[in-house]
Design an enzyme around this catalytic site. Structure first.
Site, PDB file in Angstrom:
ATOM      1  N   GLY A 170       2.515 -13.583   0.009  1.00 59.04           N
ATOM      2  CA  GLY A 170       2.110 -14.957  -0.263  1.00 59.04           C
ATOM      3  C   GLY A 170       0.621 -15.186  -0.128  1.00 59.04           C
ATOM      4  O   GLY A 170       0.143 -16.288  -0.423  1.00 59.04           O
ATOM      5  N   ASP A 179       0.721  -2.647   3.156  1.00 54.33           N
ATOM      6  CA  ASP A 179      -0.715  -2.503   3.429  1.00 54.33           C
ATOM      7  C   ASP A 179      -1.011  -3.058   4.832  1.00 54.33           C
ATOM      8  O   ASP A 179      -2.064  -3.653   5.078  1.00 54.33           O
ATOM      9  CB  ASP A 179      -1.555  -3.216   2.374  1.00 54.33           C
ATOM     10  CG  ASP A 179      -3.032  -2.802   2.416  1.00 54.33           C
ATOM     11  OD1 ASP A 179      -3.370  -1.797   3.082  1.00 54.33           O
ATOM     12  OD2 ASP A 179      -3.868  -3.507   1.804  1.00 54.33           O
TER      13      ASP A 179
END
Length: 403
Positions: free
Chosen positions: A265, A290
């Protein structure tokens, strides 16, 4: 603040935080919605016998009713820098094991440990430590993100440590990883980039295009040379333009490329995610975290390589300059967001979180789907797709306490 603790220490098995799901007998998880490669089965079952999924239940199997839940394969993360306050990029063996366990608690039963840009000797040292953990099965290999990336798209990487992708230096990292290197992210437009892609392909290592300032034409050239992954598509690369389509267009349109997406998001607008799924198709998307140290840990100040990061309300940014610095994402959140907010099907989400990354790693024969003969790596979700249980190799990491 999390700080680098060096690379000393000898790898050893992780401290057990799980207990056998089966005890003295096999286990049947019955009544769930089960997501299989052939489709979703209502009122299905998964049989666990030791560390593997079995095709039939022995007479002594214990049956546990999981009606109202969904069973999906354990998640596979191709791109992960740490979690639980611990760093894969600079921490000790115990730190790395802590980060691995943090992500297992969130459904990631297989992960690749990612580095960040550093001095070549330090990266070789990290490769040695992480390769021991890979040999033990704690991680599925090593991903080198940097130093062979563009200073124009450096993101949360130290510019003074960046370098062109000299094939001899790429080979140095592969040698230090002792056969455990799985992926190297490159700005393939830099001098030596295409030769480095060819070197990686020859050694069976994924060449990933990322942190790049390449044109559309340069990206096509790199794909033809053997690149097969887009590192966190859209992020740290030129935007798509109508007269200069850039790397994004080339990466989306080529069937040889799997695109990484960070579905937190923050890194992507939902429309960008939909664009990627529409043009690449669900079989070419891999959700990644990540993640950096703060994943599963909390706000505060951290170090990502040599750079200081401020995490506020779950968003990690460099203290100097404000660039996004990895994420605090865990893959259970990526799953729930994809299904409940982004409108993706459960089947497509499972492909992006499990099957596709498992295939990329060459591990689909043992993980990535709930099929007999594969490891009993699975995630149990409630009716709202929130995580309720995690099993890895037939042992509960998160016990759903269902009887």
């Amino acid at each position: 603040m999390a700080t680098p603790l060096g690379a000393r220490g000898t790898a050893r098995p992780a401290t057990a935080h799980a207990h056998p799901a089966t005890g003295p007998s096999p286990l049947v998880l019955s009544g769930a919605t089960v997501v299989l490669p052939t489709g979703t089965v209502q009122d299905g079952r998964v049989i666990v016998d030791g560390t593997r999924i079995a095709g039939s239940a022995p007479e002594n199997a214990r049956v546990v009713d999981v009606t109202g839940h969904t069973l999906v394969p354990g998640f596979v993360d191709l791109h992960n820098h740490g979690g639980g306050g611990a760093s894969f990029t600079s921490g000790t063996v115990d730190d790395v094991l802590k980060g691995i366990h943090t992500h297992r608690l969130h459904g990631t039963t297989t992960l690749v440990a990612s580095t960040v840009t550093g001095d070549m000797d330090f990266l070789a040292q990290r490769a040695g430590l992480l390769s021991e953990l890979a040999e033990q099965g704690d991680v599925a290999g090593i991903h080198f993100e940097g130093p062979f990336i563009s200073p124009c798209r450096k993101g949360a990487h130290s510019e003074e440590l960046l370098r062109d992708p000299d094939p001899a230096e790429v080979r140095k990292l592969l040698d230090a990883a002792r056969g455990q290197a799985r992926m190297v992210t490159l700005a393939t437009e830099l001098p030596g980039g295409l030769d480095s892609v060819r070197l990686l392909a020859e050694h069976g290592v994924i060449a990933a295009i990322g942190h790049t300032d390449a044109t559309y034409e340069q990206t096509v050239e790199a794909i033809d040379a053997g690149a097969t992954v887009a590192t966190h598509l859209f992020n740290a690369m030129p935007a798509l333009g109508h007269r200069a389509p850039g790397p994004i267009t080339a990466l989306l349109e080529d069937e040889r490329i799997t695109v990484e997406l960070i579905n937190d998001g923050t890194h992507l607008h939902p429309a960008a995610l939909q664009l990627a799924f529409h043009h690449a198709g669900a079989d070419r998307v891999a959700f990644i975290t990540d993640a950096m140290d703060a994943a599963g840990f909390g706000d505060g100040r951290y170090l990502l390589g040599p750079l200081e990061v401020e995490v506020s309300q779950g968003v990690a940014r460099l203290v100097e300059g404000g660039s996004i610095a990895g994420s605090t994402l865990t893959l259970d959140r990526a799953f729930q967001r994809a299904v409940t907010l982004d409108g993706l099907s459960v089947e497509d989400t499972v492909a992006a979180l499990s099957a596709n990354p498992a295939r990329l790693l060459g591990m689909y024969d043992s993980i990535g789907s709930l099929e007999p003969g594969k490891y009993a790596d699975l995630v149990l979700l409630d009716r709202h797709f929130a995580l309720k249980g995690v099993m890895r190799r037939g042992a509960w990491v998160v016990d759903p306490h269902l009887g």
